[in-house]
Scaffold this motif. Sequence first.
Motif, PDB file in Angstrom:
ATOM      1  N   SER A 158     -48.109 -29.002  10.058  1.00 43.12           N
ATOM      2  CA  SER A 158     -48.696 -29.538   8.834  1.00 43.12           C
ATOM      3  C   SER A 158     -48.758 -28.455   7.770  1.00 43.12           C
ATOM      4  O   SER A 158     -48.811 -27.257   8.072  1.00 43.12           O
ATOM      5  CB  SER A 158     -50.104 -30.076   9.100  1.00 43.12           C
ATOM      6  OG  SER A 158     -50.963 -29.035   9.538  1.00 43.12           O
ATOM      7  N   PHE A 159     -48.735 -28.911   6.521  1.00 48.28           N
ATOM      8  CA  PHE A 159     -48.928 -28.024   5.368  1.00 48.28           C
ATOM      9  C   PHE A 159     -49.896 -28.693   4.418  1.00 48.28           C
ATOM     10  O   PHE A 159     -49.698 -29.847   4.027  1.00 48.28           O
ATOM     11  CB  PHE A 159     -47.616 -27.735   4.652  1.00 48.28           C
ATOM     12  CG  PHE A 159     -47.797 -26.964   3.369  1.00 48.28           C
ATOM     13  CD1 PHE A 159     -48.048 -25.604   3.392  1.00 48.28           C
ATOM     14  CD2 PHE A 159     -47.763 -27.609   2.138  1.00 48.28           C
ATOM     15  CE1 PHE A 159     -48.252 -24.891   2.216  1.00 48.28           C
ATOM     16  CE2 PHE A 159     -47.955 -26.906   0.956  1.00 48.28           C
ATOM     17  CZ  PHE A 159     -48.202 -25.543   1.002  1.00 48.28           C
ATOM     18  N   ASP A 160     -50.947 -27.965   4.052  1.00 45.45           N
ATOM     19  CA  ASP A 160     -51.951 -28.481   3.127  1.00 45.45           C
ATOM     20  C   ASP A 160     -51.867 -27.686   1.831  1.00 45.45           C
ATOM     21  O   ASP A 160     -52.333 -26.550   1.744  1.00 45.45           O
ATOM     22  CB  ASP A 160     -53.345 -28.359   3.743  1.00 45.45           C
ATOM     23  CG  ASP A 160     -54.431 -28.982   2.872  1.00 45.45           C
ATOM     24  OD1 ASP A 160     -54.139 -29.339   1.710  1.00 45.45           O
ATOM     25  OD2 ASP A 160     -55.570 -29.104   3.353  1.00 45.45           O
ATOM     26  N   GLY A 161     -51.273 -28.285   0.818  1.00 43.45           N
ATOM     27  CA  GLY A 161     -51.089 -27.598  -0.450  1.00 43.45           C
ATOM     28  C   GLY A 161     -52.381 -27.278  -1.163  1.00 43.45           C
ATOM     29  O   GLY A 161     -52.442 -26.336  -1.963  1.00 43.45           O
ATOM     30  N   THR A 162     -53.439 -28.033  -0.875  1.00 49.85           N
ATOM     31  CA  THR A 162     -54.718 -27.748  -1.526  1.00 49.85           C
ATOM     32  C   THR A 162     -55.367 -26.487  -0.963  1.00 49.85           C
ATOM     33  O   THR A 162     -56.294 -25.934  -1.569  1.00 49.85           O
ATOM     34  CB  THR A 162     -55.697 -28.929  -1.361  1.00 49.85           C
ATOM     35  OG1 THR A 162     -56.010 -29.111   0.034  1.00 49.85           O
ATOM     36  CG2 THR A 162     -55.084 -30.215  -1.900  1.00 49.85           C
TER      37      THR A 162
END
Length: 358
Positions: free
Chosen positions: A296-300
């Motif tokens: 997963s990648f969370d840009g926030t």
Amino acid sequence: MSLQHGQHGQHGQGAVGPDASSAEGMMAAALMRTRDAIVGTETIAPQAGQDATLEAADRLRRMEPPFRRAVLMSELLEDISFKIEEYPQKRAAARAVTVLRRGGAAAADPLPLARIIRPEVADFGHAAPLVAAYAELRADRLAEILVQKERLIPFVSAILPVTPFRAPAVVEMLETGLDIVTPVVMRAKIALGCPRPSQFSPLVQPMIAEPGHPTLPSGHATQMFTLAAMLSRLTDPGAAIAADSQLYRLACRIAINRTVAGVHFPADSAAGAVLGIQLGRYLMARGQGGTVGSASFDGTAFRDGNQPRDFHYGVLDRMVRGGDPSAGFPDDAAAVRPAPLWQSLCQRAAREWQTRWS
């Protein structure tokens, strides 16, 4: 890849069409003349035929490269789907997109391969000055940026013995991997709808034509990290992500060059790294047998406090080691469904790789 065919004009007996001056036209005219000379008006007596004796993988090898690629893409994409996650108060762009893949069991529910949460518009705005600062490197990296717009594998070939003559199956495997990235990353881009750096300031002034599609994840980053993961797994099917290796350093450099050019944010590269690593692992698991987990990648969360974050292999190392809140690579590996035609290509690539010292 275009499979468009031109219209065929009608040829009279002995006539030479308007395309006869071209190499293709000359060949067609020569073949027509030759047939007229050696066949004449004889009646054809068809030979007895027989059913195919080659297996599908062997028939695949006889096809022209663009059509082989189309077959392989069809086989590999049939197990991939997408889940679009909207904001609680619906917006025009989605909050997140999850790339799903079919599990090993025929009736199993799709499993997550990579989930990407978009940064907020304010996050991109805070990072715009960082992109503009990279413009100082444009003159130094001009040649790289222009070549990398269209060609990536030659940069891999400078590190490893991957050339069309020495390792044709490896090159075809990598080219297919690059082709697979495009429909996957474009599906994510269109769902997330993230703006380009130049939309925040006319002073960014990209040095190359800005693509018309949304920015995150970066397509170039996704492609290069896909190649890095594929080649790592070709050498060692259980290879971990070595952020400091030459392959991953190269992937980071090419991703950063898109920021230097003024067309991508560092967050775009980070999202592309996560998606590319997962696609590379997935492709090799389908070709070699084995398992693949999720990521997963969370840009926030891709920031340092209130400051925008840059992207380089040091950041990548923290992301893949579980030391960064923006990325996750949980220990949830599960089987994938084999792809027989793709397996046949990966097996040939593996044989080439085993003899690369010869």
